[in-house]
Design a protein around this motif. Structure first.
Motif, short mmCIF file in Angstrom:
data_model
loop_
_atom_site.label_atom_id
_atom_site.label_comp_id
_atom_site.label_asym_id
_atom_site.label_seq_id
_atom_site.Cartn_x
_atom_site.Cartn_y
_atom_site.Cartn_z
N LEU A 1 49.58 34.80 36.40
CA LEU A 1 50.12 33.51 36.37
C LEU A 1 49.09 32.06 36.29
N SER A 2 49.71 31.56 36.54
CA SER A 2 49.42 30.27 35.41
C SER A 2 48.04 29.63 36.30
N VAL A 3 47.41 29.84 37.95
CA VAL A 3 46.55 29.53 38.75
C VAL A 3 45.00 29.97 38.24
N THR A 4 44.30 29.01 38.24
CA THR A 4 42.91 29.50 37.80
C THR A 4 42.28 30.06 39.42
N LEU B 1 51.46 47.17 38.17
CA LEU B 1 51.86 45.63 37.67
C LEU B 1 50.91 44.95 38.45
N VAL B 2 49.48 44.18 37.75
CA VAL B 2 48.54 43.56 38.53
C VAL B 2 48.57 42.13 38.17
N PRO B 3 48.53 41.19 38.64
CA PRO B 3 48.55 39.69 39.17
C PRO B 3 47.35 39.27 38.09
N SER B 4 47.43 38.46 37.21
CA SER B 4 46.05 38.08 36.67
C SER B 4 45.21 37.62 37.78
N GLN B 5 45.21 36.80 38.76
CA GLN B 5 44.30 36.50 39.71
C GLN B 5 44.22 37.27 40.91
#
Lengths: 485, 485
Positions: free
Chosen positions: B78-81, B56-60
């Motif tokens: 994640l919604s964070v840039t 399970l890998v966070p997008s950032q």
């Protein structure tokens, strides 16, 4: 899940004993009875691997037949006759099996402490025989041993090792009150979930049971610290010519090999210099010819036609026979481990020592049923047997323990031998020894730190109160003065 | 002693992966940075052994390049840039490296707690992304995983495992204040000789140091129990729909794989469900062509002709090169273990996290010299380097640690993989879980038992005093009466 059965990892032990020049010398301080039976498996393996083994054997003993031992033997001559030795041994055994159960809890602790003290004093004769024999000591010194393997149930092995200035390893199952484990090895054993020896409790206790276990530890601590150890502290100080204690010398052990594992024992905290090698004596069963019954007395007339009596039976092979349905046992550690190894449910009739506790473990894991030796009838035994044979859950649970036992990264015997050889290779294993050995009990529990902080708080509270009172008094005086003006 | 060198025992690992049908499914909840680098060695080995791995890998993230990972990957959006993510990360790192050292001890604890809380909250976004994605959860549920491997530095892996009803294993180096180890794993860590994370102390402490370490544990306990954990307890309770706590869920872990061992860590108590697998990523060095220097900035003009710059170097191979004399390191666990593996003495310039503590260990074992990042001059670095190179004791001590590291019954990576597969084979490892998890802290420390006994003693003392007073009064009255008569 597609793994389950048969997924096997074999950690195969390849010995690179390319030449005999790489072997070492092992000195052994054994304890009689089942301890000796178990220890022999480690010695055999070490012997096979080319190490030279010397065993210190008391002239009077029960099971250590020095004429049959394939190692070098040094006899420790005792002045006691065989009759006196057997009398002493039988009387202690009788008292523990038949007298103890009649006593109240407090009386039992005191009686037990007396028995342990008596047992240790009979061992002191053996110790004396070794320590006062200057000729033997200098012969041992000259032999330049690499390690001493000792059983701490009989004190002195560590003293001999200290005199010879060699590293030593302890191997045993337990000590009464867990006194050696807690006070000398520094093993943390919270009384709230680690049941003490002779408590017959499990790791899940009610408030009353926790109270009982706490009392057991506290009473044991006092008995061993103030009644049993002091004479040994004095003895060790005299022999070594410097003030020391039994625990200080025992605490120097490089490795503690405990004869249990988590297939048998409840999970508890341990230390890097402890290794749990329970069941190291177990091995696959050899084929058996027929049904067997070991019995040395007169053949009872009521015996059924399908029961046969033998003077000796290969217990391990019998337990490993596919038709073995149950094991009636006195709950010695060796026997229980053979049952675990082969996954056989048990009917336990414990007698003394750790046997009641061993059964408590097997009962908690639901692989055994208990029968009380003092009150049993033939119907009790029959019902117990029927239960473990007919209720399949006992067999399933025994098999579960067996699977746990067989699924270890390294087999218990290989681990035991590995650590003996590690200590030989590295001349000790000081990197595994916790720094707690350098602390006394109130430092260990941070009682001095807590005391200091409480004193600080008390001082501050005192000063603040005094200041407040002073201010109030000053303020009151000024107010009165102003009022008067 | 004729054993010493070369006496080798090879525990060879033979895999009986006879058919692929016996493999299992592994779910992974990773943590970024060096944690991921280390975890990959376990995953690679599991992958080689035919297990199906899903990460399970966070997008950032920083180092988990999901395009290069040879496993199945589920992206947690994640919604964070990326800019915000990097900003947050750099700001936390900057604060820990440059701001913390300026603070007093108390301020440092509070600042550190704030940083940990902030770090955990950034991780909560990742957790939310997984937990609220019903589609993902039902896909994971359908996949029927056998085990989840999680890093507890980022909470949530255990929550996912609980939701999927699968056993899980933790793997990590440490948690701040040792809060997870002590409060959730139940590891006994007496403050008197087990130095806490960020304490920079050793296992041999003066009274003042023991006081400091006791305060560290106590303050940490309070911070984590009352400031950091409660919002997670609430979150976990909400997600699971029942009152629970973070520690209760974490405490269900079947195995805790700690990234240290006794070549590195001070000996301390541990539990049957913990395994110390430090250095699992180390391996023999491959040959190197020449001297190397990793450096990505502008080449300094003062650089000597014998120093070459490279953007990337194979650190392990470099440390294993026979001409490597010393290792200048920021004291991350991975790097230190490579130095231990190859027996290279160190010059440590620790920056954050456990790095100061890691160096404290290497200094205590006399295999390293410290240089202070905040105040160092080139002369300090040069002197430190000269010391570890010219004083042969540093090399000898590093080699001693190396010998300890290489002399284990089973290699760390094999042990880690063994226990992952054990949990898969047995659907957990409940037999290793201490019963202390069922006790609250005052039961664990027997405070209720001690309180009860004190109350009993107080009651008896009160009654005896009252009786005495009554008797005195009665006796006095009678005496007076008699006198009057």
């Amino acid at each position: 899940m597609k793994i389950v059965k048969g997924f096997c990892i074999l950690f195969m032990l390849h010995l690179c004993l390319l030449d005999s020049g790489r072997t070492g010398k092992v000195l052994v301080w054994p304890v009689d009875f089942s301890h000796w039976i178990n220890l022999q498996f480690i010695l055999e393996e070490l012997h096979l691997r080319g190490h030279e083994i010397t065993v210190l054997v008391p002239s009077q003993n029960l099971l250590i037949d020095h004429t049959k031992v394939p190692y070098h033997v040094e006899i420790l001559q005792l002045s006691v006759t065989e009759e006196t030795f057997m009398e002493e041994f039988n009387s202690m055994l009788y008292e523990e099996i038949f007298e103890l159960p009649k006593l109240s809890w407090w009386e039992m602790q005191i009686k037990l402490a007396d028995l342990v003290r008596k047992f240790l004093l009979t061992n002191k004769r053996v110790c004396d025989s070794a320590i006062t024999n200057k000729e033997l000591l200098s012969r041992l010194q000259a032999a330049k041993f690499d390690v001493c393997i000792a059983d701490p149930l009989s004190f002195c092995g560590e003293l001999v090792a200290e005199l010879l200035n060699i590293p030593f390893i302890f191997t045993f199952r337990f000590f009464y009150g867990n006194a050696i484990e807690r006070l000398c090895a520094g093993l943390p054993m919270p009384s709230s979930y680690v049941p003490g020896v002779t408590s017959r409790l499990t790791d899940k206790m009610t408030f009353i049971q926790r109270l009982q276990n706490w009392l057991l530890y506290t009473v044991s601590d006092m008995i061993y610290s103030y009644y049993i150890f002091p004479e040994w502290d004095e003895y060790y100080s005299k022999v070594l010519g410097k003030p020391t204690t039994l625990c200080e010398i025992m605490g120097k052990a490089d490795m503690w090999l405990f004869r249990s594992y988590w297939d048998f024992e409840f999970p508890q905290p341990y230390l890097p210099n402890t290794e749990f090698v329970g069941g190291l004596h177990c091995k696959p069963a050899k084929p058996l010819p027929k049904v067997l019954w070991r019995y040395t007395g007169k053949k009872p007339e009521t015996l059924g036609a399908n029961t046969r009596l033998y003077k000796w039976i290969p217990q391990n092979d019998l337990l490993g026979h596919p038709q073995t349905r149950a094991f009636i046992t006195h709950c010695g550690t060796n026997g229980i481990y053979e049952a675990i190894y082969h996954g056989v449910p048990m009917v336990g009739i414990p007698m003394f020592g750790d046997q009641h506790d061993n059964l408590a473990r097997m009962k908690a894991k639901e692989a055994a049923v208990e029968v009380d030796l003092q009150r049993m009838t033939s119907a009790d035994l029959l019902n117990a047997l029927k239960a473990v044979i007919n209720n399949t859950s006992y067999k399933e649970n025994a098999m579960k323990l067996s699977r746990i036992h067989h699924d270890q990264p390294v087999k218990p015997l290989d681990r035991a031998v590995f650590w003996v050889e590690f200590v030989m290779r590295h001349k000790g294993a000081k990197h595994l020894r916790p720094a707690s050995h350098d602390l006394n009990w109130f430092q260990y529990h941070s009682l001095d730190v807590i005391g200091f902080l409480l004193a600080c708080v008390a001082t501050v509270a005192f000063l603040v109160t005094k200041c407040c009172l002073f201010c109030c008094w000053k303020f009151g005086k000024t107010a009165k003065k102003k009022k008067r003006e």
